[in-house]
Structure formats: C-alpha cells, structure tokens
Design a protein around this motif. Structure first.
Motif, PDB file in Angstrom:
ATOM      1  N   ASP A   6      33.943  44.256   7.264  1.00 40.50           N
ATOM      2  CA  ASP A   6      32.693  44.238   7.733  1.00 40.50           C
ATOM      3  C   ASP A   6      31.770  42.981   7.744  1.00 40.50           C
ATOM      4  O   ASP A   6      31.212  42.716   8.671  1.00 40.50           O
ATOM      5  CB  ASP A   6      31.720  45.132   6.977  1.00 40.50           C
ATOM      6  N   ALA A   7      31.911  42.414   6.688  1.00 39.69           N
ATOM      7  CA  ALA A   7      31.460  40.822   6.820  1.00 39.69           C
ATOM      8  C   ALA A   7      32.042  39.803   7.756  1.00 39.69           C
ATOM      9  O   ALA A   7      31.263  39.051   8.281  1.00 39.69           O
ATOM     10  CB  ALA A   7      31.361  40.114   5.433  1.00 39.69           C
ATOM     11  N   THR A   8      33.321  40.062   7.785  1.00 38.49           N
ATOM     12  CA  THR A   8      33.869  39.102   8.781  1.00 38.49           C
ATOM     13  C   THR A   8      33.630  39.538  10.165  1.00 38.49           C
ATOM     14  O   THR A   8      33.416  38.662  11.322  1.00 38.49           O
ATOM     15  CB  THR A   8      35.675  39.158   8.708  1.00 38.49           C
ATOM     16  N   LEU A   9      33.207  40.657  10.410  1.00 42.32           N
ATOM     17  CA  LEU A   9      32.896  41.007  11.937  1.00 42.32           C
ATOM     18  C   LEU A   9      31.141  41.315  12.172  1.00 42.32           C
ATOM     19  O   LEU A   9      30.777  41.788  13.316  1.00 42.32           O
ATOM     20  CB  LEU A   9      33.417  42.614  12.177  1.00 42.32           C
ATOM     21  N   ALA A  13      29.434  35.418  11.155  1.00 35.80           N
ATOM     22  CA  ALA A  13      30.770  34.998  11.007  1.00 35.80           C
ATOM     23  C   ALA A  13      31.760  35.446  12.004  1.00 35.80           C
ATOM     24  O   ALA A  13      32.657  34.789  12.295  1.00 35.80           O
ATOM     25  CB  ALA A  13      31.204  35.799   9.652  1.00 35.80           C
ATOM     26  N   VAL A  14      31.213  36.564  12.682  1.00 40.76           N
ATOM     27  CA  VAL A  14      32.069  37.154  13.857  1.00 40.76           C
ATOM     28  C   VAL A  14      32.489  35.985  14.931  1.00 40.76           C
ATOM     29  O   VAL A  14      33.484  36.068  15.396  1.00 40.76           O
ATOM     30  CB  VAL A  14      31.350  38.424  14.450  1.00 40.76           C
ATOM     31  N   ILE A  15      31.284  35.016  14.982  1.00 41.43           N
ATOM     32  CA  ILE A  15      31.819  33.953  16.107  1.00 41.43           C
ATOM     33  C   ILE A  15      32.925  33.404  15.509  1.00 41.43           C
ATOM     34  O   ILE A  15      33.915  32.968  16.404  1.00 41.43           O
ATOM     35  CB  ILE A  15      30.592  33.102  16.317  1.00 41.43           C
ATOM     36  N   LEU A  19      37.237  32.529  16.685  1.00 42.20           N
ATOM     37  CA  LEU A  19      37.661  31.080  16.607  1.00 42.20           C
ATOM     38  C   LEU A  19      38.867  30.915  15.758  1.00 42.20           C
ATOM     39  O   LEU A  19      39.770  30.418  15.890  1.00 42.20           O
ATOM     40  CB  LEU A  19      36.683  30.198  16.449  1.00 42.20           C
ATOM     41  N   LEU A  20      38.802  31.583  14.611  1.00 44.21           N
ATOM     42  CA  LEU A  20      39.746  31.373  13.445  1.00 44.21           C
ATOM     43  C   LEU A  20      41.012  32.156  13.944  1.00 44.21           C
ATOM     44  O   LEU A  20      42.130  31.678  13.845  1.00 44.21           O
ATOM     45  CB  LEU A  20      39.286  31.946  12.336  1.00 44.21           C
ATOM     46  N   VAL A  21      40.950  33.097  14.679  1.00 42.75           N
ATOM     47  CA  VAL A  21      42.242  33.875  15.310  1.00 42.75           C
ATOM     48  C   VAL A  21      42.673  32.955  16.243  1.00 42.75           C
ATOM     49  O   VAL A  21      43.876  32.874  16.285  1.00 42.75           O
ATOM     50  CB  VAL A  21      41.792  35.330  15.842  1.00 42.75           C
ATOM     51  N   VAL A  22      42.063  32.323  17.177  1.00 42.34           N
ATOM     52  CA  VAL A  22      42.617  31.298  18.127  1.00 42.34           C
ATOM     53  C   VAL A  22      43.378  30.179  17.248  1.00 42.34           C
ATOM     54  O   VAL A  22      44.318  29.676  17.798  1.00 42.34           O
ATOM     55  CB  VAL A  22      41.324  30.723  18.858  1.00 42.34           C
ATOM     56  N   ALA A  62      33.414  26.645   9.148  1.00 42.03           N
ATOM     57  CA  ALA A  62      32.347  27.274   9.633  1.00 42.03           C
ATOM     58  C   ALA A  62      32.734  28.631   9.593  1.00 42.03           C
ATOM     59  O   ALA A  62      31.522  29.363   9.150  1.00 42.03           O
ATOM     60  CB  ALA A  62      32.368  26.811  11.247  1.00 42.03           C
ATOM     61  N   TRP A  63      33.747  29.283   9.582  1.00 45.38           N
ATOM     62  CA  TRP A  63      33.977  30.634   9.425  1.00 45.38           C
ATOM     63  C   TRP A  63      33.483  30.928   7.948  1.00 45.38           C
ATOM     64  O   TRP A  63      32.759  31.983   7.632  1.00 45.38           O
ATOM     65  CB  TRP A  63      35.436  30.915   9.796  1.00 45.38           C
ATOM     66  N   PHE A  64      34.215  30.144   6.990  1.00 46.23           N
ATOM     67  CA  PHE A  64      33.923  30.605   5.543  1.00 46.23           C
ATOM     68  C   PHE A  64      32.267  30.402   5.147  1.00 46.23           C
ATOM     69  O   PHE A  64      31.618  31.224   4.642  1.00 46.23           O
ATOM     70  CB  PHE A  64      34.491  29.326   4.793  1.00 46.23           C
ATOM     71  N   PHE A  65      31.595  29.354   5.825  1.00 49.95           N
ATOM     72  CA  PHE A  65      30.249  29.122   5.337  1.00 49.95           C
ATOM     73  C   PHE A  65      29.353  30.212   6.077  1.00 49.95           C
ATOM     74  O   PHE A  65      28.435  30.558   5.251  1.00 49.95           O
ATOM     75  CB  PHE A  65      29.745  27.659   5.857  1.00 49.95           C
TER      76      PHE A  65
END
Length: 183
Positions: A6-9, A13-15, A19-22, A62-65
C-alpha cells in the motif's frame, strides 16, 4: 506485507515505484548484454559515472525517501512536499555517492581519430599513396604502428617524420604529409 505494498502504491512513492521497476528492467537488459547506457549526466552535476548507474541511484534513493516520507504524512499538500524533498535529497545523496564512483568508472576508450594531428615516423621502406606504415605516439605515451597513405606525389622513406592529417574509415588508414616542422 500489505502495508508495504500500500505504501509503495501511494503518492508520492508510486511515481518512483514505477521508475524503480523501469530501472530493474534496465539492469536485467544490461546484465544479459543487450544494451548499455554510456551517457554522462553533467547537466545534473553528476558527471564521471555512466548514466545508467547514476540514474539507478537517483531513482532508487528518491523511491526510498518518498516511501519513507509518505508513511508519515496523510494530506496531499504534505505529500507534494515529500515528493519535492525526496527528489532533492536523492539528488544530493547521489552527488555524494558519485564522487567516489568516478575513480571506478572506466576512462573513455580511445578512438582512431585521436591520432589525427599527431606526428609519426615512417617504419616501412616507403610510404606512398597505396602503401605504408608509421609509428605514432598517443597522448598517454603508448605507441602504435598504423597504416598510412600520402596524397599526390609525396613519397616518404623509412625514418621520415610525417604529420597525420586525416583518417579514412573505409580504408582504415591515415593520410599523412611530410612534417615540415622538422628538418
């Protein structure tokens, strides 16, 4: 585990999750040898390391922060602030991490055009418009024996000094002329 998903989506963070998946997909392609990214990100102040590495660090941080900051705030205006802070913090930390990585990055590979403008010494009996070899010293001090050709009626003898003035990629040889700077 569902709280993490839920937090990652959740915004912001979802942005960076996307990008992390890319980035993960990119590194899978690089590891399999299908492609690589050699551009430099000097315009971001992140030069000296291949862009694939730099962008991966930037996006992962950026994802982590944004993930960490997004779990502490509930309102959208505050989450926008988290997004801005996450981008700024990831850029700053990436800039700090890139400095020591520069020493590990390979130097730019030499190009055949690097010899153009350098003096050379003829090593074959004669060098003319159809055959010849010369020894040239690169900027790093290493030497190479290269194929050379003259233009017009110029014929150079073994030991003559010449100047490389062009490279013919199709024929894979250098055009030379007598080096008039030396007598």
């Amino acid at each position: 585990m569902s709280d993490f998903i839920d937090a990652t989506l959740a915004f912001p963070a979802v942005i960076f999750t996307f990008l992390l998946v890319v980035v993960i997909g990119y590194w899978i392609v690089v590891v399999t040898g299908l492609t690589h990214l050699d551009e430099d990100l000097a315009w971001l102040g992140l030069s000296g390391v291949p862009a694939g590495v730099t962008l991966s660090l930037l996006i992962a941080l950026a994802w982590f922060f944004s993930l960490a900051g997004g779990t502490f705030v509930d309102s959208t205006p505050l989450r926008v602030g988290v997004l801005v802070l996450a981008v700024a913090a990831s850029w700053f930390v990436t800039k700090l991490l890139v400095k020591p990585l520069r020493r590990l990055a390979p130097a730019a590979s030499p190009s055949r055009h690097d010899f153009v403008g350098l003096p050379c010494v003829v090593r074959t009996g004669l060098a003319g418009n159809s055959f010849g070899q010369a020894e040239v010293t690169a900027a790093d001090g290493s030497t190479a024996v290269v194929q050379v050709r003259t233009t017009g009626a110029d014929v150079l003898k073994r030991g003559d000094k010449a100047l490389i003035f062009d490279y013919d990629a199709g024929g894979e040889f250098y055009y030379v002329m007598p080096d008039e700077r030396v007598s």
